[in-house]
Design a protein around this motif. Structure first.
Motif, mmCIF file in Angstrom:
data_model
loop_
_atom_site.group_PDB
_atom_site.id
_atom_site.type_symbol
_atom_site.label_atom_id
_atom_site.label_comp_id
_atom_site.label_asym_id
_atom_site.label_seq_id
_atom_site.Cartn_x
_atom_site.Cartn_y
_atom_site.Cartn_z
ATOM 1 N N UNK A 102 -0.191 10.093 -5.962
ATOM 2 C CA UNK A 102 -1.420 10.529 -6.617
ATOM 3 C C UNK A 102 -2.457 11.011 -5.618
ATOM 4 N N UNK A 103 -2.377 10.560 -4.352
ATOM 5 C CA UNK A 103 -3.322 11.008 -3.342
ATOM 6 C C UNK A 103 -4.613 10.215 -3.353
ATOM 7 N N UNK A 104 -5.396 10.340 -2.281
ATOM 8 C CA UNK A 104 -6.624 9.544 -2.166
ATOM 9 C C UNK A 104 -7.685 9.903 -3.193
ATOM 10 N N UNK A 105 -7.594 11.109 -3.783
ATOM 11 C CA UNK A 105 -8.617 11.525 -4.737
ATOM 12 C C UNK A 105 -8.682 10.656 -5.976
ATOM 13 N N UNK A 106 -7.579 9.993 -6.338
ATOM 14 C CA UNK A 106 -7.545 9.162 -7.530
ATOM 15 C C UNK A 106 -7.919 7.717 -7.241
ATOM 16 N N UNK A 107 -7.985 7.350 -5.956
ATOM 17 C CA UNK A 107 -8.295 5.977 -5.608
ATOM 18 C C UNK A 107 -7.113 5.060 -5.866
ATOM 19 N N UNK A 108 -7.303 3.760 -5.664
ATOM 20 C CA UNK A 108 -6.192 2.812 -5.787
ATOM 21 C C UNK A 108 -5.937 2.297 -7.200
ATOM 22 N N UNK A 109 -6.700 2.773 -8.187
ATOM 23 C CA UNK A 109 -6.604 2.186 -9.536
ATOM 24 C C UNK A 109 -5.198 2.310 -10.131
ATOM 25 N N UNK A 110 -4.541 3.493 -10.129
ATOM 26 C CA UNK A 110 -3.192 3.564 -10.728
ATOM 27 C C UNK A 110 -2.205 2.615 -10.057
ATOM 28 N N UNK A 111 -2.228 2.575 -8.744
ATOM 29 C CA UNK A 111 -1.317 1.710 -7.982
ATOM 30 C C UNK A 111 -1.556 0.237 -8.283
ATOM 31 N N UNK A 112 -2.823 -0.196 -8.190
ATOM 32 C CA UNK A 112 -3.128 -1.612 -8.392
ATOM 33 C C UNK A 112 -2.954 -2.024 -9.852
ATOM 34 N N UNK A 113 -3.311 -1.149 -10.780
ATOM 35 C CA UNK A 113 -3.175 -1.494 -12.197
ATOM 36 C C UNK A 113 -1.705 -1.721 -12.555
ATOM 37 N N UNK A 114 -0.828 -0.812 -12.128
ATOM 38 C CA UNK A 114 0.594 -0.978 -12.418
ATOM 39 C C UNK A 114 1.144 -2.223 -11.733
ATOM 40 N N UNK A 115 0.733 -2.459 -10.491
ATOM 41 C CA UNK A 115 1.206 -3.635 -9.754
ATOM 42 C C UNK A 115 0.832 -4.922 -10.471
ATOM 43 N N UNK A 116 -0.380 -4.988 -10.993
ATOM 44 C CA UNK A 116 -0.834 -6.216 -11.656
ATOM 45 C C UNK A 116 -0.183 -6.398 -13.024
ATOM 46 N N UNK A 117 0.087 -5.297 -13.728
ATOM 47 C CA UNK A 117 0.813 -5.419 -14.999
ATOM 48 C C UNK A 117 2.206 -5.992 -14.755
ATOM 49 N N UNK A 118 2.890 -5.481 -13.738
ATOM 50 C CA UNK A 118 4.223 -5.997 -13.412
ATOM 51 C C UNK A 118 4.144 -7.427 -12.894
ATOM 52 N N UNK A 119 3.070 -7.739 -12.157
ATOM 53 C CA UNK A 119 2.900 -9.105 -11.661
ATOM 54 C C UNK A 119 2.748 -10.091 -12.811
ATOM 55 N N UNK A 120 2.155 -9.639 -13.920
ATOM 56 C CA UNK A 120 1.975 -10.529 -15.067
ATOM 57 C C UNK A 120 3.308 -10.979 -15.651
ATOM 58 N N UNK A 121 4.357 -10.168 -15.505
ATOM 59 C CA UNK A 121 5.683 -10.604 -15.951
ATOM 60 C C UNK A 121 6.135 -11.829 -15.160
ATOM 61 N N UNK A 122 5.874 -11.821 -13.864
ATOM 62 C CA UNK A 122 6.213 -12.996 -13.066
ATOM 63 C C UNK A 122 5.249 -14.133 -13.358
ATOM 64 N N UNK A 123 4.046 -13.799 -13.844
ATOM 65 C CA UNK A 123 3.161 -14.845 -14.347
ATOM 66 C C UNK A 123 3.791 -15.570 -15.520
ATOM 67 N N UNK A 124 4.435 -14.811 -16.418
ATOM 68 C CA UNK A 124 5.138 -15.440 -17.538
ATOM 69 C C UNK A 124 6.292 -16.309 -17.047
ATOM 70 N N UNK A 125 6.962 -15.853 -15.985
ATOM 71 C CA UNK A 125 8.030 -16.677 -15.411
ATOM 72 C C UNK A 125 7.467 -18.022 -14.960
ATOM 73 N N UNK A 126 6.310 -17.991 -14.276
ATOM 74 C CA UNK A 126 5.690 -19.231 -13.828
ATOM 75 C C UNK A 126 5.241 -20.103 -14.981
ATOM 76 N N UNK A 127 4.649 -19.482 -16.014
ATOM 77 C CA UNK A 127 4.172 -20.264 -17.148
ATOM 78 C C UNK A 127 5.306 -20.877 -17.945
ATOM 79 N N UNK A 128 6.293 -20.060 -18.297
ATOM 80 C CA UNK A 128 7.422 -20.576 -19.073
ATOM 81 C C UNK A 128 8.300 -21.501 -18.234
ATOM 82 N N UNK A 129 8.275 -21.284 -16.921
ATOM 83 C CA UNK A 129 9.019 -22.173 -16.038
ATOM 84 C C UNK A 129 8.508 -23.601 -16.082
ATOM 85 N N UNK A 130 7.251 -23.785 -16.470
ATOM 86 C CA UNK A 130 6.710 -25.146 -16.571
ATOM 87 C C UNK A 130 7.433 -25.968 -17.638
ATOM 88 N N UNK A 131 8.027 -25.289 -18.624
ATOM 89 C CA UNK A 131 8.767 -26.002 -19.665
ATOM 90 C C UNK A 131 10.197 -26.301 -19.220
#
Length: 539
Positions: A102-131
């Motif tokens: 995307x280049x520097x003109x768009x800033x880090x928002x697309x990269x970080x937003x997608x990374x955090x959405x995917x990270x939330x899947x591993x958040x579910x792994x941690x949460x459901x792993x508690x059971x």
């Protein structure tokens, strides 16, 4: 007598001492939380380090061991938070190549937003792993949950983004052979199981619980032993002869998004490299290939193409041309076209799994308000009825065009249609010198073992590779350098266990994970009711 520096301080009263102890405890309360948070992020980063281009596949189970230690004893929301931190440690560095696109003109928002959405899947792994930690053989259940969470990532966001699956960190090493049995899901499960088993071994030893250490030790070692045991069954010999293949890499300027906006002439660079290869063939410097493969979208095709007709005729052998194929009504396909030296254009395979924001725009009206750049994207039409394997050069050749290699079904469909050889043409011109091209190659190496087929990776700007059926690389180019690879590959007809089973390993692992979570929830509720009963009786 007044106190001096040498005198001891007077003992505080009981109330003062209690207040001081409370303040001290308050200051220390955040320390375990901080240690676990740092441990979660660090473990995720260790998992990132196991991905290509680094040959550190053995770091992946160690990363899950660290994750398992962090999750031990956590409840749902604590597990969700630490799991998300683990995911951020993985995906934020893994997907930095999105910034190159995307280049520097768009800033880090697309990269970080997608990374955090995917990270939330591993958040579910941690949460459901508690059971599931409450169940016998907890490492097995944790590994099931971790791999089951990869299934919905193939659906959401934006139609799916399975990049960064655990199995894709294993293009070599002990676990890779398991791809021939259960594909990417089984490889990922084996890696996670070894890691979570090791975490439980460490916890048992710290508690000096020697006898219960046997089961987690088996969970740690059995996946490794199984992987090593399967390796001798991986076949590489030719079963229907061989083919000499040529992968043409024309290259392009390293200008990132400018290639899209300014219209880089990939066609001319690939014609020029093809002409150099033809000259080398005629001079006897390289053997004459049986098949030539161009990268993804290396040219545009909107009808008869006399220039490509002449070029393929000069080769004297068929070619597979990666093309942006224009249909009536200004509709476009991302296609791999059979080009015969005598008859010209033939049948084509059209990419089915399109890249969001590259080949189509989700929620276009809203997206164009945020990013005017998306208005310039001509959307591709996904393939639906095209052949999964193309008849070319006297054999059937299957295609997994670029992004499709991250999905399990494309290579499987090709093998089911009789493919004896696989290709993975790709256009990496937008991603600079990032890790993206190496991550794509790692997936292609896993697919070679999964399907028992050689894979030809032709890339516009690199890295192009010829991959043998056991995942080894017999030829490789550099990046942003015009080059061609000419190598012999075996044609194979054996159908692996993974292809016979199809998607069933994924379904079984996911169903087992759901059953484990439900069993864990039930067990926790029963424990709570029993505790409430005891408390009531005692009162």
């Amino acid at each position: 007598m007044p106190a001096t520096l040498a005198d001891p301080e007077p003992a505080p009263s009981g109330k003062t001492a209690a207040a001081g102890q409370s303040r001290s405890d308050g200051r220390r309360a955040w320390l375990p939380w901080l240690v676990r948070l740092v441990g979660a992020v660090a473990s995720g980063f260790v998992l990132f380090l196991s991905f290509a281009p680094r040959p550190l596949w053995w770091l992946a189970p160690l990363a899950f061991a660290g994750f398992g230690l962090v999750l031990h004893g956590r409840r749902f929301w604590g597990g969700f938070g630490y799991g998300t931190a683990f995911g951020a440690g993985l995906f934020v560095p893994l997907l930095t190549w999105i910034q190159d696109f995307v280049g520097p003109g768009f800033g880090p928002v697309p990269w970080l937003a997608l990374s955090l959405v995917l990270a939330a899947y591993l958040g579910l792994v941690g949460g459901l792993g508690s059971f599931v930690q409450l169940l016998p053989c907890a490492p097995c259940w944790l590994a099931l949950v971790a791999i089951a969470a990869e299934t919905p990532r193939a659906w959401f966001p934006f139609g799916g983004f399975p990049w960064g699956r655990v199995a894709f960190s294993q293009p070599e090493g002990a676990y890779l052979s398991l791809a021939s049995i259960g594909g990417a899901p089984l490889v990922g499960f084996a890696v996670a199981l070894s890691g979570f088993g090791l975490a439980r071994v460490i916890l048992r030893l710290r508690a000096r619980e020697w006898r219960p250490v046997v089961v987690p030790a088996l969970a740690t070692l059995l996946p490794l032993v199984a992987g090593l045991a399967v390796w001798p069954t991986i076949g590489t010999e030719a079963q229907d002869g061989t083919r000499t293949v040529a992968a043409v890499q024309g290259s392009a300027p390293d200008t990132g998004l400018g290639l899209f906006v300014n219209g880089a002439d990939l066609r001319s660079t690939h014609i020029a490299e093809s002409e150099r290869l033809i000259a080398d063939i005629k001079a006897g410097k390289v053997p004459r290939p049986d098949l030539v493969v161009w990268p993804e979208t290396a040219t545009a095709v909107d009808g008869p193409d006399p220039r490509l007709d002449r070029l393929v005729a000069d080769f004297g052998v068929p070619a597979l041309i990666g093309a942006s194929y224009e249909l009536p009504g200004r509709r476009y396909e991302n296609a791999l076209v059979v080009w015969d030296p005598r008859t010209g254009q033939g049948r084509r395979y059209t990419k089915q799994q399109l890249v969001p924001f590259g080949e189509y725009v989700p929620a276009r009206a809203l997206t164009e308000l945020v990013s005017p750049f998306t208005r310039s994207i001509d959307e591709r039409t996904p393939g639906t009825g095209d052949p999964a394997a193309l008849d070319v050069a006297g054999t059937k050749v299957g295609a997994m065009i670029c992004y499709e290699v991250a999905y399990d079904y494309t290579g499987r469909e090709a093998v089911d249609a009789g493919a004896e050889l696989l290709t993975s043409p790709t256009n990496n011109a937008w991603y600079g010198h990032s890790d993206m091209t190496y991550q794509h190659l790692a997936m292609s190496r896993l697919r070679a073992v999964e399907h028992g087929r050689a894979v030809v990776v032709a890339a516009t700007t690199g890295v192009s590779e010829i991959i043998q059926p056991d995942g080894t690389v017999s030829g490789s180019t550099g990046m942003f350098t015009p080059a061609s690879l000419v190598r012999s590959v075996p044609l194979r007809t054996t159908v692996t266990v993974a292809d016979r089973l199809g998607a069933w390993p994924e379904y079984v692992l996911a169903a087992a994970a759901v059953a484990g979570v439900l069993a864990g929830i039930t067990r926790r509720r029963r424990s709570r009711r029993a505790e409430e009963t005891r408390t009531g009786a005692a009162g």
